[in-house]
Scaffold this motif. Structure first.
Motif, PDB file in Angstrom:
ATOM      1  N   HIS A 131       0.925  -1.065  -0.126  1.00 39.63           N
ATOM      2  CA  HIS A 131       0.135  -0.595   0.235  1.00 39.63           C
ATOM      3  C   HIS A 131       0.850   1.665  -0.232  1.00 39.63           C
ATOM      4  N   ALA A 132       0.377   2.494  -0.762  1.00 42.34           N
ATOM      5  CA  ALA A 132       1.057   4.088  -1.110  1.00 42.34           C
ATOM      6  C   ALA A 132       0.935   3.971   0.905  1.00 42.34           C
ATOM      7  N   VAL A 133       1.916   4.358   1.523  1.00 41.55           N
ATOM      8  CA  VAL A 133       2.387   4.903   2.726  1.00 41.55           C
ATOM      9  C   VAL A 133       1.834   6.250   3.355  1.00 41.55           C
ATOM     10  N   MET A 134       1.684   7.253   1.746  1.00 42.10           N
ATOM     11  CA  MET A 134       0.943   8.795   1.987  1.00 42.10           C
ATOM     12  C   MET A 134       0.208   8.959   0.782  1.00 42.10           C
ATOM     13  N   ASP A 135      -0.203  10.131   0.755  1.00 41.37           N
ATOM     14  CA  ASP A 135      -0.977  10.859  -0.378  1.00 41.37           C
ATOM     15  C   ASP A 135      -0.084  10.693  -0.986  1.00 41.37           C
ATOM     16  N   GLY A 136      -0.152  10.708  -2.896  1.00 43.32           N
ATOM     17  CA  GLY A 136       1.667  11.469  -3.611  1.00 43.32           C
ATOM     18  C   GLY A 136       1.413  10.732  -4.994  1.00 43.32           C
ATOM     19  N   GLU A 137       2.524  11.644  -5.770  1.00 47.78           N
ATOM     20  CA  GLU A 137       2.062  11.069  -7.226  1.00 47.78           C
ATOM     21  C   GLU A 137       3.166  10.292  -7.169  1.00 47.78           C
ATOM     22  N   VAL A 138       2.994   9.381  -8.441  1.00 47.21           N
ATOM     23  CA  VAL A 138       3.654   7.949  -8.796  1.00 47.21           C
ATOM     24  C   VAL A 138       4.549   8.607  -9.691  1.00 47.21           C
ATOM     25  N   ILE A 139       6.291   9.147  -9.685  1.00 46.67           N
ATOM     26  CA  ILE A 139       7.408   9.434 -10.230  1.00 46.67           C
ATOM     27  C   ILE A 139       7.546   8.434 -11.126  1.00 46.67           C
ATOM     28  N   ALA A 140       7.799   7.260 -11.401  1.00 48.79           N
ATOM     29  CA  ALA A 140       8.691   6.242 -12.051  1.00 48.79           C
ATOM     30  C   ALA A 140       8.430   4.971 -11.725  1.00 48.79           C
ATOM     31  N   VAL A 141       8.227   3.974 -13.099  1.00 49.70           N
ATOM     32  CA  VAL A 141       8.269   2.434 -12.819  1.00 49.70           C
ATOM     33  C   VAL A 141       8.999   2.214 -13.481  1.00 49.70           C
ATOM     34  N   TYR A 142      10.316   1.500 -12.787  1.00 54.02           N
ATOM     35  CA  TYR A 142      11.509   0.661 -13.321  1.00 54.02           C
ATOM     36  C   TYR A 142      10.880  -0.923 -13.594  1.00 54.02           C
ATOM     37  N   ALA A 143      11.200  -1.234 -14.695  1.00 56.05           N
ATOM     38  CA  ALA A 143      10.866  -2.850 -14.725  1.00 56.05           C
ATOM     39  C   ALA A 143      12.680  -3.733 -14.114  1.00 56.05           C
ATOM     40  N   GLY A 144      13.298  -3.007 -14.088  1.00 51.30           N
ATOM     41  CA  GLY A 144      14.708  -3.753 -13.146  1.00 51.30           C
ATOM     42  C   GLY A 144      15.253  -4.621 -13.125  1.00 51.30           C
ATOM     43  N   LYS A 145      15.452  -5.126 -15.018  1.00 49.86           N
ATOM     44  CA  LYS A 145      15.743  -6.197 -15.053  1.00 49.86           C
ATOM     45  C   LYS A 145      17.249  -6.450 -14.764  1.00 49.86           C
ATOM     46  N   GLN A 146      17.558  -5.734 -14.630  1.00 47.69           N
ATOM     47  CA  GLN A 146      19.338  -6.007 -14.308  1.00 47.69           C
ATOM     48  C   GLN A 146      19.949  -5.015 -13.490  1.00 47.69           C
ATOM     49  N   SER A 147      18.916  -4.628 -12.358  1.00 48.26           N
ATOM     50  CA  SER A 147      18.428  -3.994 -10.874  1.00 48.26           C
ATOM     51  C   SER A 147      18.604  -4.876  -9.719  1.00 48.26           C
ATOM     52  N   PRO A 148      19.679  -4.883  -8.346  1.00 44.84           N
ATOM     53  CA  PRO A 148      18.922  -5.775  -7.831  1.00 44.84           C
ATOM     54  C   PRO A 148      18.010  -5.351  -6.598  1.00 44.84           C
ATOM     55  N   ARG A 149      17.152  -4.089  -6.791  1.00 46.44           N
ATOM     56  CA  ARG A 149      16.265  -3.604  -6.802  1.00 46.44           C
ATOM     57  C   ARG A 149      14.702  -4.698  -7.395  1.00 46.44           C
ATOM     58  N   GLY A 150      15.065  -5.091  -8.617  1.00 56.39           N
ATOM     59  CA  GLY A 150      13.974  -5.663  -9.335  1.00 56.39           C
ATOM     60  C   GLY A 150      12.767  -4.700  -9.849  1.00 56.39           C
ATOM     61  N   ILE A 151      11.082  -4.985  -9.798  1.00 56.14           N
ATOM     62  CA  ILE A 151      10.618  -3.774 -10.616  1.00 56.14           C
ATOM     63  C   ILE A 151      10.111  -3.247  -9.203  1.00 56.14           C
ATOM     64  N   GLU A 152      10.005  -1.729  -9.415  1.00 59.05           N
ATOM     65  CA  GLU A 152      10.120  -0.441  -8.752  1.00 59.05           C
ATOM     66  C   GLU A 152       9.126   0.365  -8.713  1.00 59.05           C
ATOM     67  N   VAL A 153       8.235   1.037  -7.546  1.00 59.50           N
ATOM     68  CA  VAL A 153       7.895   1.841  -8.253  1.00 59.50           C
ATOM     69  C   VAL A 153       8.579   2.706  -6.855  1.00 59.50           C
ATOM     70  N   VAL A 154       8.281   4.750  -7.235  1.00 64.14           N
ATOM     71  CA  VAL A 154       9.295   5.586  -6.808  1.00 64.14           C
ATOM     72  C   VAL A 154       7.524   6.896  -6.754  1.00 64.14           C
ATOM     73  N   MET A 155       7.239   7.522  -5.149  1.00 66.28           N
ATOM     74  CA  MET A 155       5.985   8.105  -5.463  1.00 66.28           C
ATOM     75  C   MET A 155       6.801   8.952  -4.473  1.00 66.28           C
ATOM     76  N   ARG A 156       6.304  10.579  -5.268  1.00 66.41           N
ATOM     77  CA  ARG A 156       6.808  11.759  -4.507  1.00 66.41           C
ATOM     78  C   ARG A 156       5.499  12.271  -3.168  1.00 66.41           C
ATOM     79  N   HIS A 157       5.818  12.345  -2.303  1.00 66.43           N
ATOM     80  CA  HIS A 157       4.675  13.769  -1.684  1.00 66.43           C
ATOM     81  C   HIS A 157       5.044  15.195  -1.153  1.00 66.43           C
ATOM     82  N   THR A 158       4.338  16.032  -1.113  1.00 65.43           N
ATOM     83  CA  THR A 158       4.664  17.299  -0.636  1.00 65.43           C
ATOM     84  C   THR A 158       4.865  17.054   0.556  1.00 65.43           C
TER      85      THR A 158
END
Length: 299
Positions: A131-158
């Protein structure tokens, strides 16, 4: 560069570029191909021409958040990736998913270089909603095929969304599959982002060793913060301007300061952080909270 430049013409065409969404941002001169110089600028490895109008975060922010092979470990420590001793607690009448790998834990054994855990790991069964921990905007979604982080979502909160005088970035990784959220989409606290998985390159793979087991299903959750509203997306990660790491437990103190030096200096009696949360039925505790644990709790 050589992996992407399939036809060997020393440039990357739109067809060769994997991340079509940001091709035009990387193609700085608009000539329809990406040069080696443009790729270096995009990755923060080369400063752009001052006349170009392109602005990058400061070098320490890039090094501290990117954590590449040649980036300085001291930079990430200076920007807050140090152990604080904080830990989460909940009421006796509630059951919540806890942390097994803590903030700034020494991860050197899992990486080819000295490394520290940039967040917290919260294990959960495959498919468990995140779940989203706060109200905010999705600013990035990464497939992360070559990353240790894997599939990733980044949200920004004002500041207006978190109640803190900072711009916050919540990052969620290792999703089971690509989440059904889009860049630019606004989410409310408690909205489901995706489901728990174990995607991402393993530490043994990074060290070119034989992997004898896979990653457990887990949410890696971390928080970045800045006093600036600006951020940079290099195609693989979001780097805020004047970026700092935050122990996610510090977020739930809901007050300033939040920096790791101040948190580590707290007396032992203040290291336990009471976490606000959402029950499976959507009930919030406390009712007026602006932030919740990324998994629901149960009674």
């Amino acid at each position: 560069m050589s992996k992407l430049d399939r036809n060997g013409d020393a440039s990357i065409s739109r067809e060769e570029w994997r991340k079509k969404r940001i091709f035009d941002k990387v193609d700085l001169d608009g000539d329809g191909v990406i040069s080696f110089d443009e790729l270096q600028i995009r990755l923060g490895e080369k400063a752009p021409d001052p006349k170009s109008g392109i602005e990058l975060p400061d070098a320490v922010s890039i090094s501290a958040i990117r954590r590449g092979r040649h980036d300085s470990v001291q930079d990430l420590k200076d920007r807050g990736l140090i152990e604080t001793g904080l830990y989460p607690v909940w009421g006796e009448d509630v059951s919540c998913r806890g942390i097994d790998h803590w903030y700034a834990m020494d991860y050197s054994q899992f990486r080819p270089k000295q490394a520290y855990h940039g967040g917290v790991d919260i294990p959960a069964p495959f498919g468990t909603p995140i779940h989203a921990v706060m109200d905010g905007e999705v600013i990035a979604v990464y497939a992360g095929k070559q990353s240790p982080r894997g599939i990733e979502v980044v949200m920004r909160h004002t500041p207006g969304e978190s109640g803190l005088p900072l711009y916050l970035y919540s990052r969620y990784t290792h999703f089971q599959r690509m989440p059904d959220v889009q860049v630019g989409q606004r989410l409310k606290m408690g909205d489901v982002i995706g489901t728990t998985g174990n995607t991402g390159v393993l530490g043994c793979e990074l060290k070119h060793e034989i992997c004898r087991k896979s990653r457990r299903p887990v949410l890696h959750f971390d928080i970045l913060y800045s006093g600036s509203e600006k951020y940079y997306d290099n195609g693989n990660m979001v780097i805020p301007f004047d970026a700092h790491w935050m122990d996610p437990n510090a977020l739930f103190r809901k007050s300033m300061p939040v920096d790791s030096i101040s948190m580590s200096a707290l007396p032992k009696s203040e290291k336990a952080v009471r976490i606000s949360y959402m029950l499976e039925n959507g009930e919030l505790h406390p009712a007026d909270t602006r932030m919740i644990w990324p998994y629901t709790c149960s009674r």
